[in-house]
Design a protein around this motif. Structure first.
Motif, PDB file in Angstrom:
ATOM      1  N   MET A   1       0.841  -1.185   0.000  1.00 14.76           N
ATOM      2  CA  MET A   1       0.000   0.000   0.000  1.00 14.76           C
ATOM      3  C   MET A   1       0.885   1.246   0.000  1.00 14.76           C
ATOM      4  O   MET A   1       1.832   1.341   0.760  1.00 14.76           O
ATOM      5  CB  MET A   1      -0.914  -0.017   1.219  1.00 14.76           C
ATOM      6  CG  MET A   1      -1.795   1.212   1.311  1.00 14.76           C
ATOM      7  SD  MET A   1      -2.975   1.136   2.672  1.00 14.76           S
ATOM      8  CE  MET A   1      -4.364   0.510   1.796  1.00 14.76           C
ATOM      9  N   SER A   2       0.580   2.161  -0.862  1.00 15.23           N
ATOM     10  CA  SER A   2       1.337   3.394  -1.007  1.00 15.23           C
ATOM     11  C   SER A   2       1.158   4.293   0.222  1.00 15.23           C
ATOM     12  O   SER A   2       0.053   4.447   0.737  1.00 15.23           O
ATOM     13  CB  SER A   2       0.855   4.122  -2.264  1.00 15.23           C
ATOM     14  OG  SER A   2       1.580   5.295  -2.469  1.00 15.23           O
ATOM     15  N   ARG A   3       2.257   4.865   0.688  1.00 14.11           N
ATOM     16  CA  ARG A   3       2.209   5.823   1.805  1.00 14.11           C
ATOM     17  C   ARG A   3       2.161   7.226   1.206  1.00 14.11           C
ATOM     18  O   ARG A   3       3.072   7.611   0.473  1.00 14.11           O
ATOM     19  CB  ARG A   3       3.432   5.642   2.698  1.00 14.11           C
ATOM     20  CG  ARG A   3       3.447   4.272   3.378  1.00 14.11           C
ATOM     21  CD  ARG A   3       4.755   3.987   4.101  1.00 14.11           C
ATOM     22  NE  ARG A   3       5.226   5.065   4.950  1.00 14.11           N
ATOM     23  CZ  ARG A   3       4.847   5.269   6.219  1.00 14.11           C
ATOM     24  NH1 ARG A   3       4.001   4.452   6.779  1.00 14.11           N
ATOM     25  NH2 ARG A   3       5.334   6.269   6.909  1.00 14.11           N
TER      26      ARG A   3
ATOM     27  N   TRP B   1      -9.755  13.951   0.178  1.00 12.60           N
ATOM     28  CA  TRP B   1      -9.330  12.951   1.162  1.00 12.60           C
ATOM     29  C   TRP B   1      -9.880  11.571   0.783  1.00 12.60           C
ATOM     30  O   TRP B   1      -9.152  10.584   0.778  1.00 12.60           O
ATOM     31  CB  TRP B   1      -9.816  13.353   2.550  1.00 12.60           C
ATOM     32  CG  TRP B   1      -9.243  12.504   3.641  1.00 12.60           C
ATOM     33  CD1 TRP B   1      -9.755  11.317   4.107  1.00 12.60           C
ATOM     34  CD2 TRP B   1      -8.059  12.752   4.398  1.00 12.60           C
ATOM     35  NE1 TRP B   1      -8.960  10.825   5.107  1.00 12.60           N
ATOM     36  CE2 TRP B   1      -7.919  11.688   5.314  1.00 12.60           C
ATOM     37  CE3 TRP B   1      -7.121  13.777   4.396  1.00 12.60           C
ATOM     38  CZ2 TRP B   1      -6.861  11.620   6.219  1.00 12.60           C
ATOM     39  CZ3 TRP B   1      -6.077  13.711   5.299  1.00 12.60           C
ATOM     40  CH2 TRP B   1      -5.954  12.643   6.194  1.00 12.60           C
TER      41      TRP B   1
ATOM     42  N   VAL C   1       7.723   8.753   2.585  1.00 14.78           N
ATOM     43  CA  VAL C   1       6.514   8.358   1.853  1.00 14.78           C
ATOM     44  C   VAL C   1       6.856   7.920   0.432  1.00 14.78           C
ATOM     45  O   VAL C   1       7.962   8.134  -0.051  1.00 14.78           O
ATOM     46  CB  VAL C   1       5.468   9.501   1.823  1.00 14.78           C
ATOM     47  CG1 VAL C   1       5.027   9.878   3.239  1.00 14.78           C
ATOM     48  CG2 VAL C   1       5.989  10.719   1.078  1.00 14.78           C
TER      49      VAL C   1
ATOM     50  N   GLU D   1      -7.679   8.238  -0.199  1.00 14.56           N
ATOM     51  CA  GLU D   1      -7.768   7.025   0.618  1.00 14.56           C
ATOM     52  C   GLU D   1      -7.913   5.762  -0.230  1.00 14.56           C
ATOM     53  O   GLU D   1      -7.524   4.681   0.203  1.00 14.56           O
ATOM     54  CB  GLU D   1      -8.953   7.115   1.588  1.00 14.56           C
ATOM     55  CG  GLU D   1      -8.650   7.939   2.811  1.00 14.56           C
ATOM     56  CD  GLU D   1      -9.773   7.886   3.819  1.00 14.56           C
ATOM     57  OE1 GLU D   1      -9.463   7.772   5.021  1.00 14.56           O
ATOM     58  OE2 GLU D   1     -10.958   7.969   3.410  1.00 14.56           O
ATOM     59  N   THR D   2      -8.441   5.904  -1.429  1.00 13.67           N
ATOM     60  CA  THR D   2      -8.571   4.744  -2.311  1.00 13.67           C
ATOM     61  C   THR D   2      -7.245   4.396  -2.982  1.00 13.67           C
ATOM     62  O   THR D   2      -7.119   3.328  -3.567  1.00 13.67           O
ATOM     63  CB  THR D   2      -9.633   4.981  -3.413  1.00 13.67           C
ATOM     64  OG1 THR D   2      -9.165   5.983  -4.317  1.00 13.67           O
ATOM     65  CG2 THR D   2     -10.973   5.372  -2.820  1.00 13.67           C
ATOM     66  N   GLN D   3      -6.260   5.311  -2.881  1.00 17.81           N
ATOM     67  CA  GLN D   3      -4.975   5.115  -3.561  1.00 17.81           C
ATOM     68  C   GLN D   3      -3.862   4.664  -2.623  1.00 17.81           C
ATOM     69  O   GLN D   3      -2.761   4.357  -3.072  1.00 17.81           O
ATOM     70  CB  GLN D   3      -4.558   6.415  -4.252  1.00 17.81           C
ATOM     71  CG  GLN D   3      -5.549   6.873  -5.292  1.00 17.81           C
ATOM     72  CD  GLN D   3      -5.203   8.244  -5.841  1.00 17.81           C
ATOM     73  OE1 GLN D   3      -4.095   8.735  -5.681  1.00 17.81           O
ATOM     74  NE2 GLN D   3      -6.160   8.870  -6.492  1.00 17.81           N
ATOM     75  N   GLY D   4      -4.128   4.673  -1.327  1.00 15.69           N
ATOM     76  CA  GLY D   4      -3.109   4.288  -0.363  1.00 15.69           C
ATOM     77  C   GLY D   4      -3.451   4.785   1.016  1.00 15.69           C
ATOM     78  O   GLY D   4      -4.574   5.214   1.275  1.00 15.69           O
ATOM     79  N   GLU D   5      -2.450   4.766   1.894  1.00 15.85           N
ATOM     80  CA  GLU D   5      -2.630   5.219   3.266  1.00 15.85           C
ATOM     81  C   GLU D   5      -2.100   6.644   3.396  1.00 15.85           C
ATOM     82  O   GLU D   5      -0.922   6.905   3.105  1.00 15.85           O
ATOM     83  CB  GLU D   5      -1.871   4.291   4.217  1.00 15.85           C
ATOM     84  CG  GLU D   5      -1.988   4.692   5.664  1.00 15.85           C
ATOM     85  CD  GLU D   5      -1.124   3.832   6.586  1.00 15.85           C
ATOM     86  OE1 GLU D   5      -1.224   4.041   7.799  1.00 15.85           O
ATOM     87  OE2 GLU D   5      -0.352   2.992   6.086  1.00 15.85           O
ATOM     88  N   ILE D   6      -2.950   7.553   3.828  1.00 17.46           N
ATOM     89  CA  ILE D   6      -2.523   8.936   4.057  1.00 17.46           C
ATOM     90  C   ILE D   6      -1.834   8.955   5.420  1.00 17.46           C
ATOM     91  O   ILE D   6      -2.486   8.826   6.458  1.00 17.46           O
ATOM     92  CB  ILE D   6      -3.711   9.911   4.021  1.00 17.46           C
ATOM     93  CG1 ILE D   6      -4.439   9.806   2.675  1.00 17.46           C
ATOM     94  CG2 ILE D   6      -3.229  11.339   4.282  1.00 17.46           C
ATOM     95  CD1 ILE D   6      -5.787  10.488   2.650  1.00 17.46           C
ATOM     96  N   VAL D   7      -0.517   9.080   5.397  1.00 16.57           N
ATOM     97  CA  VAL D   7       0.249   9.024   6.641  1.00 16.57           C
ATOM     98  C   VAL D   7       0.618  10.408   7.167  1.00 16.57           C
ATOM     99  O   VAL D   7       0.956  10.552   8.340  1.00 16.57           O
ATOM    100  CB  VAL D   7       1.515   8.150   6.489  1.00 16.57           C
ATOM    101  CG1 VAL D   7       1.127   6.698   6.227  1.00 16.57           C
ATOM    102  CG2 VAL D   7       2.427   8.669   5.401  1.00 16.57           C
TER     103      VAL D   7
END
Length: 126
Positions: free
Chosen positions: A1-3, A31, A68, A35-41
């Motif tokens: 999963m992309s950060r 937002w 990230v 969120e569908t593209q990865g984890e928003i860190v």
């Protein structure tokens, strides 16, 4: 999963969305999309009453680029073109810019991996 790290230039978004569409930017829709593209860190919104947030945004993006996989910049400000080129080259980070078509600097569009026009669900209409 992309950060993912998100950076929103609130002042730029406010004026360009108002000028381009006569309404406001829908941060919740952005937002939800991310969120569908990865984890928003990491997520930052820069709202300056007077003055320029460019330096603060630049420092924070440079710091986050080592942590990230993907930097998302919501701004049409061409001052960030060299910044995006630098983090793509030095950190191997993927970049996306969200901006208003016609009001986003061409140099910024050229500097990013992906340009997403602010339109449709990203607009809050009254």
């Amino acid at each position: 999963m992309s950060r993912i790290a998100l950076f929103a230039d609130v002042q730029n978004l406010y004026y360009t969305v108002r000028q381009g569409y006569g309404c406001h930017f829908n941060y919740a829709a952005l937002w939800a999309t991310l969120e569908t593209q990865g984890e928003i860190v990491e997520a930052y919104a820069y709202a300056i009453d007077r003055g320029d947030a460019d330096v603060g945004i630049t420092i924070d993006v440079l710091d986050a680029a080592s942590r990230v996989d993907h930097v998302v910049l919501a701004s049409g400000d061409g001052d960030f073109d060299l910044l995006l080129e630098r983090i793509r080259r030095s950190n191997g980070v993927r970049t996306t810019v969200y901006g208003v078509p016609g009001l986003t600097a061409q140099s910024l569009i050229r500097a990013t991996d992906v340009f997403r026009p602010i339109e449709g669900a990203l607009l809050l209409r009254h």
